[in-house]
Scaffold this motif. Structure first.
Motif, PDB file in Angstrom:
ATOM      1  N   ILE A  20      32.536  55.606  83.498  1.00  0.00           N
ATOM      2  CA  ILE A  20      32.834  54.806  82.254  1.00  0.00           C
ATOM      3  C   ILE A  20      32.116  53.434  82.669  1.00  0.00           C
ATOM      4  N   LYS A  21      32.063  52.798  81.450  1.00  0.00           N
ATOM      5  CA  LYS A  21      31.000  51.436  81.089  1.00  0.00           C
ATOM      6  C   LYS A  21      31.610  50.534  81.867  1.00  0.00           C
ATOM      7  N   GLU A  22      31.083  49.492  82.449  1.00  0.00           N
ATOM      8  CA  GLU A  22      31.655  48.407  83.246  1.00  0.00           C
ATOM      9  C   GLU A  22      32.062  47.216  82.024  1.00  0.00           C
ATOM     10  N   ILE A  23      33.326  47.314  81.810  1.00  0.00           N
ATOM     11  CA  ILE A  23      33.858  46.573  80.715  1.00  0.00           C
ATOM     12  C   ILE A  23      35.429  46.082  81.201  1.00  0.00           C
ATOM     13  N   PRO A  24      35.979  44.991  80.552  1.00  0.00           N
ATOM     14  CA  PRO A  24      37.093  44.589  81.000  1.00  0.00           C
ATOM     15  C   PRO A  24      38.017  45.465  80.582  1.00  0.00           C
ATOM     16  N   LEU A  25      39.334  45.558  81.411  1.00  0.00           N
ATOM     17  CA  LEU A  25      40.337  46.677  81.124  1.00  0.00           C
ATOM     18  C   LEU A  25      40.800  46.617  79.594  1.00  0.00           C
ATOM     19  N   PRO A  26      41.048  45.317  78.977  1.00  0.00           N
ATOM     20  CA  PRO A  26      41.538  45.477  77.691  1.00  0.00           C
ATOM     21  C   PRO A  26      40.787  46.170  76.795  1.00  0.00           C
ATOM     22  N   ILE A  27      39.466  45.728  76.856  1.00  0.00           N
ATOM     23  CA  ILE A  27      38.606  46.333  75.936  1.00  0.00           C
ATOM     24  C   ILE A  27      38.325  47.740  76.024  1.00  0.00           C
ATOM     25  N   PHE A  28      38.404  48.340  77.409  1.00  0.00           N
ATOM     26  CA  PHE A  28      38.302  49.575  77.668  1.00  0.00           C
ATOM     27  C   PHE A  28      39.540  50.358  76.851  1.00  0.00           C
ATOM     28  N   PHE A  29      40.720  49.778  77.079  1.00  0.00           N
ATOM     29  CA  PHE A  29      41.741  49.907  76.338  1.00  0.00           C
ATOM     30  C   PHE A  29      41.709  50.272  74.710  1.00  0.00           C
TER      31      PHE A  29
ATOM     32  N   ALA B  62      41.549  66.418  65.791  1.00  0.00           N
ATOM     33  CA  ALA B  62      41.998  65.781  67.036  1.00  0.00           C
ATOM     34  C   ALA B  62      40.847  65.911  68.180  1.00  0.00           C
ATOM     35  N   GLU B  63      40.467  67.058  68.422  1.00  0.00           N
ATOM     36  CA  GLU B  63      39.416  66.945  69.363  1.00  0.00           C
ATOM     37  C   GLU B  63      38.156  66.397  69.209  1.00  0.00           C
ATOM     38  N   VAL B  64      37.614  66.228  67.881  1.00  0.00           N
ATOM     39  CA  VAL B  64      36.652  65.367  67.534  1.00  0.00           C
ATOM     40  C   VAL B  64      36.881  63.766  67.994  1.00  0.00           C
ATOM     41  N   ILE B  65      38.090  63.592  67.340  1.00  0.00           N
ATOM     42  CA  ILE B  65      38.365  62.152  67.272  1.00  0.00           C
ATOM     43  C   ILE B  65      38.703  61.730  69.051  1.00  0.00           C
ATOM     44  N   VAL B  66      39.159  62.539  69.885  1.00  0.00           N
ATOM     45  CA  VAL B  66      39.336  61.957  71.092  1.00  0.00           C
ATOM     46  C   VAL B  66      37.836  62.001  71.868  1.00  0.00           C
ATOM     47  N   SER B  67      37.054  62.883  71.438  1.00  0.00           N
ATOM     48  CA  SER B  67      35.730  63.204  72.026  1.00  0.00           C
ATOM     49  C   SER B  67      34.795  62.083  71.608  1.00  0.00           C
ATOM     50  N   SER B  68      34.989  61.434  70.363  1.00  0.00           N
ATOM     51  CA  SER B  68      34.345  60.357  69.808  1.00  0.00           C
ATOM     52  C   SER B  68      34.802  59.207  70.895  1.00  0.00           C
ATOM     53  N   CYS B  69      35.783  58.834  71.003  1.00  0.00           N
ATOM     54  CA  CYS B  69      36.528  57.956  71.764  1.00  0.00           C
ATOM     55  C   CYS B  69      35.859  57.706  73.026  1.00  0.00           C
ATOM     56  N   TRP B  70      35.993  59.064  73.793  1.00  0.00           N
ATOM     57  CA  TRP B  70      35.185  59.127  75.064  1.00  0.00           C
ATOM     58  C   TRP B  70      33.954  58.749  75.040  1.00  0.00           C
ATOM     59  N   ASP B  71      33.132  59.279  73.676  1.00  0.00           N
ATOM     60  CA  ASP B  71      31.786  58.876  73.622  1.00  0.00           C
ATOM     61  C   ASP B  71      31.467  57.078  73.963  1.00  0.00           C
ATOM     62  N   SER B  72      32.595  56.455  73.284  1.00  0.00           N
ATOM     63  CA  SER B  72      32.426  55.000  73.536  1.00  0.00           C
ATOM     64  C   SER B  72      32.677  54.450  74.850  1.00  0.00           C
ATOM     65  N   ILE B  73      33.498  54.962  75.618  1.00  0.00           N
ATOM     66  CA  ILE B  73      33.707  54.548  77.214  1.00  0.00           C
ATOM     67  C   ILE B  73      32.741  54.978  77.977  1.00  0.00           C
ATOM     68  N   ARG B  74      32.293  56.170  77.973  1.00  0.00           N
ATOM     69  CA  ARG B  74      31.429  56.855  78.989  1.00  0.00           C
ATOM     70  C   ARG B  74      30.401  56.189  79.133  1.00  0.00           C
ATOM     71  N   ILE B  75      29.775  56.271  80.444  1.00  0.00           N
ATOM     72  CA  ILE B  75      28.309  55.736  80.534  1.00  0.00           C
ATOM     73  C   ILE B  75      27.388  56.529  79.742  1.00  0.00           C
TER      74      ILE B  75
END
Lengths: 191, 191
Positions: free
Chosen positions: B143-152, B178-191
């Motif tokens: 995951i990206k190097e971002i502060p914990l609250p932003i990660f959240f 639901a799968e698409v939504i969670v997957s999209s959230c993952w896209d935003s935090i993953r490297i």
DNA sequence: TCATTCGGAATGAACGTTCATTCTTAGTCG
DNA sequence: CGACTAAGAATGAACGTTCATTCCGAATGA
């Protein structure tokens, strides 16, 4: 002192008090006090408390939207439009804590639901950057094929939450971090 | 009827009324009525209204967290843990509309701020899946190097907003979405 | 002088909380 | 077993406070 002056004084006083104390921590008498008018005077400008609350919101909303649309790069790629809006939201809401707090209150109240319903069924032809981004993005096949509300949630929810964290002191959002946040939101909606 | 019965009746009545009508649409007398007890009885179980409101929240919160942690795949990759939580949140909150509405109310109130402050400074050693995901993600550089609250915010804000849209009727979230939504959230935090 | 606007005391409804009283239960004794 | 008693749980009318809204006399200005 002309009519508009007093009206504006009341709007400002209501906005500040409600932003700081919540809707229920800002009785009419207190608003009147802060605005430097009598309690009864408020009712010369606003039919009742509900109308006042909604009018304060519309004042903030109009200013906010017009700020975001200023220099909106309509003809540039969707990604660039999105960054303009995303960074604009952060910039504006960080520089206007009271307006941010007020809108948060408003959105999480019966007033807010009513407003959202109105917006989603909005066919007034008024320009709406959310819709603009969505349909252009789909057309050029740069964003995922998802329903409009979900697009909106992915694109903007983290931004608003991040601003809230900034104002409660959990993080400090500087330009660099703002860039990272908007960029991450883009990652979640882009193909 | 034993003591706990009445206490539970009051908790349930308060939860339902406040979820449906908002905190301010649920006076103590109405809660008492719905719970089938006298107004004064409430005060035998809860010191005052604030305590009642907080206790209702804790009841919901505990159940929610324990649901999410059920079969949490601690030893599997971070991505899998995140999907477990993300889809769990959607599943639970869609099946429990009243609990969702109640927590939304609660979070957007002075009670909620207080609660968040407590959680962020939480060093009770209690397991916290947010922190778990964050630190494991950083360690394995997924995951990206971002502060914990932003990660959240990136990881979960769109999920909660999407559930809200579902309950207000703006979209229908089925398993695929639901799968698409969670997957999209993952896209935003993953490297 | 008359019309308009203003101020803030007055009004009444709503609500959280209290408390004197009633009811329930369990224990005791004959 | 049944009558009596005490402990404490439950009740809901009453209280005090808060607050949106109204109303009327004062102030202002044309």
């Amino acid at each position: 002192m002309c009519k508009t002056d007093k009206r504006d004084d009341i709007l400002s006083a209501a906005m500040e008090l409600m932003a700081e104390q919540g809707f229920h921590g800002a009785p009419m008498a207190m608003i009147a006090d802060k605005a430097g008018v009598g309690a009864g005077t408020i009712y010369r400008y606003f039919e009742n408390r509900d109308v006042l609350i909604r009018d304060v919101y519309h004042m903030i909303y109009d200013e906010f939207v017009s700020f975001l649309l200023n220099r909106y790069p309509t003809d540039r790629p969707v990604r660039e439009c999105f960054f303009h809006i995303g960074k604009g939201i952060i910039d504006y809401l960080i520089r206007n804590p009271l307006k941010f707090r007020y809108t948060e209150q408003f959105h999480n109240s019966p007033y807010g639901l009513e407003f959202r319903k109105l917006k989603l069924s909005n066919d007034t032809g008024e320009f709406d950057f959310g819709r603009d981004l969505y349909y252009k993005g789909l057309k050029h096949q740069v964003i995922k094929e998802i329903p409009l509300p979900i697009f909106f949630d992915l694109a903007f929810a983290p931004i608003f939450w991040a601003v809230r964290d900034h104002h409660t002191g959990f993080v400090v959002i500087d330009d660099a971090l703002a860039e990272v946040i908007v960029s991450s939101c883009w990652d979640s909606i882009r193909i």
